[in-house]
Design an enzyme around this catalytic site. Sequence first.
Site: not given
Length: 405
Positions: A122, A199, A202, A225, A363
């Site tokens: 991303h 990261d 998600q 999220k 993104c």
Amino acid sequence: MSFDVAAVRAQFPILNREVNGKPLVYLDNAATTQKPQCVIDALVDYYSTCNSNVHRGAHKLADEATRRYEGARDIVAGFINASAREEVIWTSGTTESINIITHGIAQQLKAGDEVVVTEMEHHANLVTWQQACKQAGAALKVIPISDLGELDLESYKAALNEKTRIVAFPHVSNALGTLNPIADLTRWAKDAGALVAIDGAQGIAHGAIDVQALGCDFYSFSAHKLFGPTGMGVLWGRKELLAEWPVWKTGGEMIATVTYQDATWNELPYRLEAGTPNIADAIAMGVAIEWFQSLDQDGLKQHEAKLLARATELAEDFEGLTIIGNAKDKVGVLSFVMDSGHPADIGFLLDKQGIAIRTGHHCAEPLMGRLNVPGTARASFSIYNTLDEVEQLFTALKKVRMMLE
Ligand code: PMP
């Protein structure tokens, strides 16, 4: 006992609304999840009963607000199994968390150093590192992915050496749904002496993680999220690193002492949290995590896997549709293109039928270039979606195909 999706759905008031005269089918969960009533209530309750500034107040409300706010930090620490609560730094979201990491590392980077990222980043986990490398004259190594959307593990291992300062990769790709083998990726990078930043934007909504067992150095994620509010997130980092970290914002709360000419810094976590924090959203994030943890974790994973399996089956049989991202290990993300039309048109025509998906480059512009697509249409599933909604998506896509042809 099977996962009770109806009971979960009943807790999300927004799922009762209509869009364009049709019941909402919300399949844009990778962009942001909806919020259960208890999270909405937590925000209202905070502002209705104990709104106050934290830490400094000499009164009852300040005390209550501080207890709730710091209690939420404990909930996060438990959720990810941090070894200490001060390793949990509140941020505005994954993007800010990654920027704090990059800011810290950037001061140590020098020409000749290497930073490793992947082709599936991303922008939040790419542009940050790319700019830091440019400024320092360091090299940015980008690990390739296969056409299925899986990381090339041999290239990854080969890229690691004594010049590698930090390796940054996504737990899960937002554009493809690929679930990366984060424990292996971490171990190999640590063996090479590099720092590891994951990261988790998600990954976090697909089950609790254990940062100590993983052995990584940083893990970033956003509340929104994970059924929590927007504008709220977490940077988790090992305290030995964060305690020495260059402060990145200055102001109230983050100082120990101040004179007109100089200042010294507070302890963790406060040294990285300048100013009045996002109190209500931190509390609501804690509520969201407790709510998520109260669900049957195996059941919800199986439910999500069923949704993805059915969607994949229908997509594979759908003439003129190509799935983008076919990794063996995936979460509930179905990215696709159709011969009959541009992703933006697909999104528009699905919306007319009450179905919300995301379209575009997600993104991840360089990734779209790598995969030779202008963008994709992406349906992303969450625990409150049903098999019936998956069927509805494909019935609607048939109409879309007819309209576009
Ligand atoms: N990384 C990934 C993989 C993401 O999916 C996102 C959100 N789309 C981000 C980082 C950035 O998260 P946020 O916008 O909440 O800061």
